[in-house]
Design a protein around this motif. Structure first.
Motif, mmCIF file in Angstrom:
data_model
loop_
_atom_site.group_PDB
_atom_site.id
_atom_site.type_symbol
_atom_site.label_atom_id
_atom_site.label_comp_id
_atom_site.label_asym_id
_atom_site.label_seq_id
_atom_site.Cartn_x
_atom_site.Cartn_y
_atom_site.Cartn_z
ATOM 1 N N ARG A 129 17.775 -4.128 3.716
ATOM 2 C CA ARG A 129 18.645 -3.382 4.630
ATOM 3 C C ARG A 129 20.089 -3.488 4.136
ATOM 4 N NH1 ARG A 129 19.293 -3.111 11.206
ATOM 5 N NH2 ARG A 129 21.541 -2.800 11.240
ATOM 6 N N ILE A 130 20.785 -2.345 4.139
ATOM 7 C CA ILE A 130 22.190 -2.291 3.768
ATOM 8 C C ILE A 130 22.970 -1.689 4.931
ATOM 9 C CG2 ILE A 130 23.879 -1.555 2.058
ATOM 10 C CD1 ILE A 130 21.557 -3.170 0.899
ATOM 11 N N ASP A 131 23.962 -2.410 5.446
ATOM 12 C CA ASP A 131 24.922 -1.883 6.407
ATOM 13 C C ASP A 131 26.221 -1.661 5.646
ATOM 14 O OD1 ASP A 131 23.996 -2.659 9.620
ATOM 15 O OD2 ASP A 131 22.857 -3.495 7.945
ATOM 16 N N TYR A 132 26.655 -0.411 5.555
ATOM 17 C CA TYR A 132 27.798 -0.069 4.705
ATOM 18 C C TYR A 132 28.862 0.664 5.509
ATOM 19 C CZ TYR A 132 30.532 2.086 0.942
ATOM 20 O OH TYR A 132 31.550 2.487 0.119
ATOM 21 N N SER A 133 30.120 0.371 5.220
ATOM 22 C CA SER A 133 31.205 1.044 5.939
ATOM 23 C C SER A 133 32.469 1.125 5.096
ATOM 24 C CB SER A 133 31.525 0.305 7.244
ATOM 25 O OG SER A 133 32.616 0.913 7.912
ATOM 26 N N GLU A 134 33.129 2.268 5.195
ATOM 27 C CA GLU A 134 34.457 2.456 4.615
ATOM 28 C C GLU A 134 35.494 2.668 5.713
ATOM 29 O OE1 GLU A 134 34.102 5.744 1.954
ATOM 30 O OE2 GLU A 134 32.676 4.734 0.617
ATOM 31 N N ALA A 171 20.949 1.680 5.828
ATOM 32 C CA ALA A 171 19.771 2.080 5.065
ATOM 33 C C ALA A 171 18.753 0.953 5.086
ATOM 34 C CB ALA A 171 20.150 2.417 3.629
ATOM 35 N N ILE A 172 17.490 1.291 5.343
ATOM 36 C CA ILE A 172 16.404 0.317 5.383
ATOM 37 C C ILE A 172 15.314 0.799 4.440
ATOM 38 C CG2 ILE A 172 14.744 -0.901 6.845
ATOM 39 C CD1 ILE A 172 16.545 -0.131 9.252
ATOM 40 N N ILE A 173 14.821 -0.086 3.584
ATOM 41 C CA ILE A 173 13.828 0.292 2.579
ATOM 42 C C ILE A 173 12.658 -0.687 2.605
ATOM 43 C CG2 ILE A 173 13.375 0.631 0.117
ATOM 44 C CD1 ILE A 173 16.269 1.318 -0.277
ATOM 45 N N LYS A 174 11.447 -0.151 2.506
ATOM 46 C CA LYS A 174 10.251 -0.948 2.276
ATOM 47 C C LYS A 174 9.654 -0.491 0.946
ATOM 48 C CE LYS A 174 6.152 -2.887 4.418
ATOM 49 N NZ LYS A 174 5.371 -3.033 5.668
ATOM 50 N N PRO A 175 9.904 -1.230 -0.137
ATOM 51 C CA PRO A 175 9.495 -0.802 -1.475
ATOM 52 C C PRO A 175 8.007 -0.504 -1.608
ATOM 53 C CG PRO A 175 11.061 -2.599 -1.634
ATOM 54 C CD PRO A 175 10.694 -2.477 -0.177
ATOM 55 N N TYR A 176 7.165 -1.244 -0.885
ATOM 56 C CA TYR A 176 5.719 -1.042 -0.987
ATOM 57 C C TYR A 176 5.321 0.380 -0.632
ATOM 58 C CZ TYR A 176 0.723 -1.795 -0.037
ATOM 59 O OH TYR A 176 -0.649 -1.720 -0.025
ATOM 60 N N ASN A 177 5.974 0.953 0.372
ATOM 61 C CA ASN A 177 5.651 2.325 0.771
ATOM 62 C C ASN A 177 6.351 3.368 -0.098
ATOM 63 O OD1 ASN A 177 3.877 1.629 2.821
ATOM 64 N ND2 ASN A 177 5.501 1.493 4.360
ATOM 65 N N CYS A 178 7.331 2.912 -0.894
ATOM 66 C CA CYS A 178 7.945 3.812 -1.869
ATOM 67 C C CYS A 178 7.028 3.992 -3.070
ATOM 68 C CB CYS A 178 9.280 3.245 -2.348
ATOM 69 S SG CYS A 178 10.578 3.217 -1.116
ATOM 70 N N ASP A 179 6.491 2.876 -3.547
ATOM 71 C CA ASP A 179 5.656 2.897 -4.745
ATOM 72 C C ASP A 179 4.648 1.757 -4.652
ATOM 73 O OD1 ASP A 179 4.486 2.766 -7.228
ATOM 74 O OD2 ASP A 179 6.343 2.974 -8.348
ATOM 75 N N ARG A 180 3.420 2.091 -4.294
ATOM 76 C CA ARG A 180 2.405 1.062 -4.075
ATOM 77 C C ARG A 180 1.791 0.541 -5.362
ATOM 78 N NH1 ARG A 180 -0.836 1.628 1.575
ATOM 79 N NH2 ARG A 180 1.013 1.700 2.898
ATOM 80 N N ILE A 181 2.155 1.127 -6.479
ATOM 81 C CA ILE A 181 1.663 0.629 -7.760
ATOM 82 C C ILE A 181 2.557 -0.503 -8.256
ATOM 83 C CG2 ILE A 181 1.240 1.204 -10.179
ATOM 84 C CD1 ILE A 181 0.517 4.018 -9.274
#
Length: 374
Positions: A190-195, A169-179
């Motif tokens: 970035r989160i690399d997750y595995s089970e 999962a990759i996130i750019k918070p600015y484009n999630c909520d610009r306020i």
């Protein structure tokens, strides 16, 4: 000596937590629906080695003429908590978009509840990313920003639809909520997750954070610029290692720029933890555990820094002042920091032995860390 006058590496993490905890929130009051989204995306880290506040479990007071356990380790707990919070953010976001019944390849448009901006969501199947095949890719963009260099991307998740969860999962918070995130336009997570158990853990995650804004010093408080952390859970035990970069932070001699390099292991049911920390320069290009945690141990770095500033210091006074800095540090949930270098008992010894197999990341690689979308 007064600790407050000497320790200038205490870090302020409010901005990072604000970004992590409020970035991509969506209405989660909807009833969960059958969907193809991953069921989990984080490793829960024991409170004995993780703390989201400056008064968290890792802190404890000691004599006035010694470095306090709180001053040494409370920041470590905060760094680990920031890494954990970033993975939990992914899970919260997934929970928020379940109301759209993501059960197939699809595309929808909705209005962000926080910034009131139009977002586009698209789900693709049978995709590849970084040389690996994935069953699904979900991308959310800020519609009015799709012509910009980053494509307006707010979130991308790659995962395989299986009982054993594995994904990125990759996130750019600015484009999630610009306020809420207007002051952090370049921050990315970035989160690399595995089970899948490929590293010998029941579940593990690798957390990368880059581009956090580094402000001007304020009362000797500094923000991190980047963090690289691993957490693996095996039974009741969680191992953590990594480092965080602080380009403006200074030690006693006034030279700026160092990383917190750390390894830790905690047992949640037992409410105990053990940690070892080093303070290598941010520019150091090495992944040698002995260099990062021994040569640049808290005790060695403090000894060298204090001696450089006060070359005539009484060695007995110095030894007393640094009496809590011996590695590793031992903790429990009720008292926080217990001791440095001296084990409280057999239960802690089991965790301490695990530290020998853990090593921080390369400080320079963390300092130069960059994250990008597909």
């Amino acid at each position: 000596m007064k600790t407050a006058k000497l320790i200038s590496f205490v870090l302020i993490m409010g901005l990072a937590f604000s970004i992590l905890l409020t970035s991509c929130e969506m209405n989660q009051d909807e009833t969960s629906q059958e969907d193809i989204l991953p069921s989990s995306f984080s490793v829960d880290i024991p409170a004995s080695i993780s703390s989201s506040t400056a008064n968290g479990r890792l802190g404890a007071r000691s004599a006035e003429d010694t470095v306090k356990g709180n001053d040494i380790y409370v920041n470590l707990g905060t760094f680990i908590a920031v890494g954990e919070a970033s993975s939990q953010l992914v899970e919260e976001f997934i929970a928020g978009i379940r109301k759209y019944k993501i059960d197939r390849v699809m595309s929808i448009t909705y209005v962000g509840e926080d910034d009131n901006r139009v977002k586009n969501l698209i789900v693709l199947s049978d995709v590849s990313f970084e040389g690996q095949d994935w069953d699904y890719e979900l991308t959310i963009t800020d519609a009015d920003s799709e012509s910009e260099t980053d494509g307006g991307k707010a979130l991308q998740i790659f995962w395989n639809k299986a009982s054993t969860v594995k994904g990125i999962a990759i996130i750019k918070p600015y484009n999630c909520d610009r306020i809420k995130n207007e002051n952090a336009p370049d921050a990315m997570f970035r989160i690399d997750y595995s089970e899948a158990g490929e590293l010998g853990y029941d579940a593990h995650m690798e957390v990368s954070i880059a581009g956090l804004p580094v402000g001007s010093p304020l009362n000797d408080l500094y923000a991190i610029n980047s963090l690289h952390m691993f957490a693996g859970k095996k039974g009741d035990v969680v191992d953590v290692y990594g480092n965080s970069n602080h380009p403006n932070a200074i030690l006693f001699s006034g030279t700026p720029g160092f990383n917190w390099a750390f390894v830790a292991s905690g047992n949640d049911p037992a409410n105990i933890g053990v940690a070892e920390v080093g303070l290598p320069p941010s520019t150091l290009d090495s992944d040698d555990r002995s260099v990062l945690l021994k040569e640049y141990s808290i005790k060695n770095v403090f000894t060298n820094e204090i001696t450089a500033v006060w070359p005539g210091i009484d060695q007995n006074v110095l030894a007393a002042y640094l009496s809590t800095t011996a590695a590793p540090g031992y903790f429990n949930d009720s008292q926080g920091f217990i001791s440095g270098g001296k084990s409280p008992g057999a239960a802690w010894d089991v965790l301490a032995k695990r530290l020998d197999a853990l090593s921080p990341y390369n400080p320079k690689a963390t300092s130069d860390l960059s994250i990008s979308f597909k």
